[in-house]
Design an enzyme around this catalytic site. Sequence first.
Site, short mmCIF file in Angstrom:
data_model
loop_
_atom_site.label_atom_id
_atom_site.label_comp_id
_atom_site.label_asym_id
_atom_site.label_seq_id
_atom_site.Cartn_x
_atom_site.Cartn_y
_atom_site.Cartn_z
N SER A 99 8.53 13.32 -2.45
CA SER A 99 8.04 13.82 -3.74
C SER A 99 6.98 14.86 -3.47
O SER A 99 6.28 14.81 -2.45
CB SER A 99 7.45 12.67 -4.56
OG SER A 99 6.78 13.17 -5.71
N TYR A 110 1.38 5.36 -5.84
CA TYR A 110 2.66 6.04 -5.60
C TYR A 110 2.47 7.23 -4.67
O TYR A 110 3.24 7.43 -3.72
CB TYR A 110 3.26 6.50 -6.93
CG TYR A 110 4.62 7.11 -6.81
CD1 TYR A 110 5.72 6.34 -6.46
CD2 TYR A 110 4.82 8.47 -7.03
CE1 TYR A 110 6.98 6.90 -6.34
CE2 TYR A 110 6.07 9.05 -6.91
CZ TYR A 110 7.15 8.26 -6.57
OH TYR A 110 8.40 8.81 -6.44
#
Length: 255
Positions: A136, A149
């Site tokens: 990501s 995260y």
Amino acid sequence: MTTQSPRGLAVVTGASVGIGRATAEALEKAGYAVLSASRRLPTIPPAPTGITTHQLDVTDTDSVTALESAVAEHPVPLTLLVNNAGIPTHAATIADSDITDWRSTYETNVVGAVQMTKALLPHLIANRGHVQFIGSTVGRVPYERGAAYAASKFGLTAMVQTLRLELNGEPVRVTEIAPGMMRGDEAGGEFMRERFHNDEAAIASVYKGVEHPLTPEDIAECVVWCATRPAHVDIDLMEIRPLAQAAQHKVHRTS
């Protein structure tokens, strides 16, 4: 699923929905035999004939071992592993975060990818294969209330970069694909519902005025493109954002 699949066998984790499912379908169309692995086996719509399903929990050693056995017994040699399985965390400041959230996220997003890679690496080396990781953009630039995260994706990036160093001289390509803002099918919705505790207003605010976020199919195309380069070409890192997103915190909104 035959020994004549021209590109070999591809294993895709987290493949029941979202990026994983789109990737499995795109790889099948590109000529791979595909083993679609996930905790929840997809039932609707039925998988294309070139895709077989396998139940897998990347955090469970026995489950990973069973997957490796299925790969070893498969009539098509493994040439591609796409480590896509991952989970989100609840939006929270570090001060207010749940430590259980941190542990489960790291266990899935980082340790799970390590377990899968370790289990299937001998097959990939033997078959001059390729391992890809779905990371990501938050694995390089974090945002507020997303530390758990982001930390897991930073950790994944560190693991990928280390793996590339350690495999130097071996015939295995290593790629990280890092999507930015995306919204797709039920997986994208599930991710955001988990992150914002089913607060629909908070979810809507993320995408307000953004006409075209990324879709799972966009990322699947990138996976296929990287996988189908010549064997001597290794795409180390591919960052993908929608046109509206110049950076994590700079997004053009029409309203």
